[in-house]
Motif scaffolding. Structure first.
Motif: not given
Length: 256
Positions: A6-14, A40-44
């Protein structure tokens, strides 16, 4: 999108910041399998979305390292403007540009920040100061900022002496600002006059020590972290002494 628990994945972080921040979370590399570049890309993606949502302001397009201590390999790189929001350690350089008067006393060059600056507009500042981006050495940053902010030639800027660090934790607009400032003393010729070169400074003025101390102790004209570094300068050069009330606590507070 959400992952199995149920947590957001890095791919959906944007898309997270524009959906429901109160009920969503971003998971960053829970099994430590990502590279620094991937993190770094995921955080960006997240910081860019927060910028577009107006949460992060003063975007710099400068990347700061996220690490436990200065010089350690970074876990990832993040936009400078997001540092306090994320509560990471941020690094910078501050230069005390001073001259020695004929009577042997010191005088410090002080800058007035441009009103167009995104942070602390119009406040008094150091002659030269700047954030330390990833991959840039402190002395390299000093020389660069000296040229850009005060038109100090490289051969003169290169004589700046490292004199220690000032560290602090502060509440900055509701965020945790945790800074490490590498401090330098730069003695300038008596006839040298700094010239603003990058539009970030409105003017320069030479302060004698009594005026400097009066301004810091009785007004809020100085940008806060500059006042802290100047207090360190006053301590090191003997203008503040152990006989004064609160001396030990003051000196201790310069390194948190």
């Amino acid at each position: 999108e959400k992952d199995g628990d149920g947590r957001a994945s890095p791919s959906s972080s944007s898309s997270w910041p524009s959906s429901s921040p109160s009920s969503s979370a971003v998971v960053m590399d829970p099994d430590a399998s990502m590279t620094t570049e991937q993190r770094s890309e995921a955080a960006a993606n997240v910081t860019a979305a927060l910028r577009d949502a107006g949460v992060i302001t003063g975007w710099r397009d400068e990347l700061f390292p996220v690490n436990e201590s200065y010089g350690d390999p970074p876990v990832m790189l993040v936009e400078r403007a997001a540092a306090s929001l994320l509560g990471i350690r941020a690094y910078g350089v501050h230069v005390n540009g001073f001259v020695t008067a004929p009577d042997g006393t010191l005088r410090l060059w002080v800058a007035r920040r441009s009103m167009s600056k995104p942070t602390w507009p119009g406040k008094l500042d150091h002659l030269v100061a700047g954030g330390l981006p990833a991959g840039v050495e402190p002395k390299e940053c000093v020389v660069k900022e000296c040229g850009e902010e005060a038109s100090i030639p490289p051969e003169l800027a290169g004589t700046a002496k490292p004199v220690g660090v000032v560290t602090y934790n502060a509440n900055y607009q509701g965020c945790c600002k945790r800074d490490v400032l590498f401090c330098y003393d730069l003695e300038l010729p008596g006839d040298f006059e700094p010239v603003a070169a990058d539009g970030e400074v409105e003017s320069f003025e030479l302060f004698d020590i009594p005026r400097l101390m009066e301004t810091i102790s009785r007004t809020d004209e100085f940008k806060t972290n500059c006042a802290v570094v100047i207090i360190d300068f006053l301590v090191r050069h003997g203008y503040l002494s152990p006989e004064e009330p609160g001396y030990a606590a003051l000196v201790k507070s310069l390194r948190q």
